[in-house]
Structures are given as C-alpha cells and as structure tokens.
Design an enzyme around this catalytic site. Structure first.
Site, PDB file in Angstrom:
ATOM      1  N   CYS A 256     -26.851  88.490 105.822  1.00 27.32           N
ATOM      2  CA  CYS A 256     -27.766  87.682 106.486  1.00 27.32           C
ATOM      3  C   CYS A 256     -28.872  88.632 106.992  1.00 27.32           C
ATOM      4  O   CYS A 256     -29.627  89.196 106.421  1.00 27.32           O
ATOM      5  CB  CYS A 256     -27.052  86.943 107.722  1.00 27.32           C
ATOM      6  SG  CYS A 256     -28.000  85.831 108.556  1.00 27.32           S
TER       7      CYS A 256
ATOM      8  N   HIS B  29     -24.108  83.400 104.538  1.00 25.07           N
ATOM      9  CA  HIS B  29     -22.511  84.086 105.138  1.00 25.07           C
ATOM     10  C   HIS B  29     -21.619  83.937 104.160  1.00 25.07           C
ATOM     11  O   HIS B  29     -20.986  82.875 104.081  1.00 25.07           O
ATOM     12  CB  HIS B  29     -22.445  83.672 106.500  1.00 25.07           C
ATOM     13  CG  HIS B  29     -23.432  84.098 107.475  1.00 25.07           C
ATOM     14  ND1 HIS B  29     -23.194  85.040 108.195  1.00 25.07           N
ATOM     15  CD2 HIS B  29     -24.516  83.382 107.825  1.00 25.07           C
ATOM     16  CE1 HIS B  29     -24.221  85.295 109.101  1.00 25.07           C
ATOM     17  NE2 HIS B  29     -24.873  84.410 109.003  1.00 25.07           N
TER      18      HIS B  29
ATOM     19  N   GLU C 242     -18.809  85.108 104.198  1.00 29.16           N
ATOM     20  CA  GLU C 242     -17.649  85.059 105.165  1.00 29.16           C
ATOM     21  C   GLU C 242     -17.384  83.530 105.792  1.00 29.16           C
ATOM     22  O   GLU C 242     -16.361  83.273 106.133  1.00 29.16           O
ATOM     23  CB  GLU C 242     -17.493  85.874 106.272  1.00 29.16           C
ATOM     24  CG  GLU C 242     -18.506  85.902 107.270  1.00 29.16           C
ATOM     25  CD  GLU C 242     -19.788  86.261 107.076  1.00 29.16           C
ATOM     26  OE1 GLU C 242     -20.561  86.208 108.143  1.00 29.16           O
ATOM     27  OE2 GLU C 242     -20.094  86.620 105.833  1.00 29.16           O
TER      28      GLU C 242
END
Length: 226
Positions: free
Chosen positions: A95, A206, A208
């Site tokens: 990001c 992202h 994650e």
C-alpha cells in the site's frame, strides 16, 4: 484457517525470517499474522540490524505519503531499504509502503520526496468515487512470480492515490538489467497495482486482507527468499 491456507503453510520451502518494519504506520499486526499463517518466522521491529539481517523485509504503510516518509526516516528506513537492495536482499512494500518507494508523492498540494527506488509520482486517481475501496481484479504482468497461480483472482484495495505512469524499463533501448514486471488495475483510472523488480517487490493492494489469494501471493514471495 482454511484448507487452502493450511496447504500453503506446507508449501513454503523452509522457514523464512521476515521483518515487518515498524515506523509508526501500517497494519503491522495484520501483516504479521498473515505472514505467520503461511509459515514465516515474523518479527515486527524498528531495529535497523534486525531489519537488515532478516531473509525478507516487509514495509507496510497506511495514511498520507508525507507522514509515512517522516516516520520511515525516523527509523532510518530509506537507508535500510537501500542497503538491502544493494545486496540483493528482498523487500516487499504494501500500500503506502509501495508508494514511498517512488520518487515523489503529491497529496493535498504537498509535494513530498520518496525513497527514489523507482521513478514516478504518486498522485490522486482520476475516478468518480474515492477512495477506491474493495475488491478488484488486476492485469498481471507476463512472467509474474508474485501472481503465479492467482492471475485471475481479486485483491483488496483501500486508497485514493496511486502511480499512473511507470516509466522505468519502458524505453526501447537495450538494458543489462531485467525489465520490471508491472501489474496494473483500474478504478476510473489505470494505476500500478504491483511491481516486481529483482529484489524489490510491492503491491498497492493489501495481500494481508485479500484472503486465500493474498496468502498465495505472500507464499510466492516467501519462496523467493534465500
């Protein structure tokens, strides 16, 4: 943990030591948990030596470009990143952690200097709705390692700014260096969604927060670590 993610844990070739750089910005614990789920030995740290010694370094980032750069400089982040790359040691930006790798960020009229690892300007996307928040497909670069096996998956984005023109390696002349692999996405505007450039990789989205597709991407990155 889904069966797919559980299978990924076993697919990582050996346990890799990964440092998540803590410079006051980013989803540190989310990144830590996601990497641990796919088999990495993860340390969240602001210590330069720990960051330099790890097999891989993850640079997260959330918020304004200029504020992230101030925090990064406070922990000597640009030097850490530069030293790792000089030695061919992998770095993954996420990001705003991707955005700060470029030359400059222009946000709210403020022009801030980035790490300068790649030429380019981070600027507001030209889109009818901002921020760009949610799941989106990407146009994967040919030969991508990060996106191997997940070329048609969707990833989770949260941002209003991005890089709309990637110029490194786009010239017509010969070069002794490999051409960067650039993955793109669209939200009213075309922007860089990912870059793979020898030891330096990054994603605007992202991983994650991107479910099993994000877990596979992190696994693919872990498998590039020595």
């Amino acid at each position: 943990m889904t069966e797919e993610v559980a299978a990924l844990v076993g697919s990582v070739a050996g346990v890799k030591k990964v440092a998540v750089l803590d410079y006051g910005s980013g989803n540190l614990r989310s990144a830590e948990r996601a990497l641990a789920r796919v088999g990495a030995d993860v340390t969240v740290t602001s210590d330069a030596q720990t960051a330099l010694d790890a097999d891989g370094l993850v640079v997260p980032g959330v918020g304004a470009f200029a504020a992230c750069m101030e925090g990064l400089k406070a922990v000597d982040g640009p030097r850490i990143i530069g030293r790792r790359l000089a030695g061919g040691r992998p770095v993954l930006g996420i990001c705003v952690g991707m955005q700060i790798l470029f030359d400059r960020g222009v946000e709210h009229g403020h022009d801030a200097e980035g790490c300068g690892e790649w030429p380019g300007v981070v600027e507001q996307l030209q889109a009818p709705v901002l921020p760009h928040m949610g799941w989106n497909q990407v146009d994967v670069a040919p030969g991508s390692v990060l996106f191997d096996g997940i070329e048609n998956e969707r990833f989770y984005f949260v941002h209003s700014y991005g890089v709309r023109d990637f110029v490194l390696g786009q010239g017509g002349g010969p070069s002794p260096l490999p051409k960067p692999k650039v993955t793109w996405a669209e939200h009213g505007d075309r922007f860089v969604a990912g870059v793979e450039n020898t030891a330096l990789s990054a994603t605007q989205f992202h991983p994650e927060k991107s479910g099993d597709a994000g877990a596979q991407l992190l696994t693919n990155w872990l498998n590039t670590l020595d």
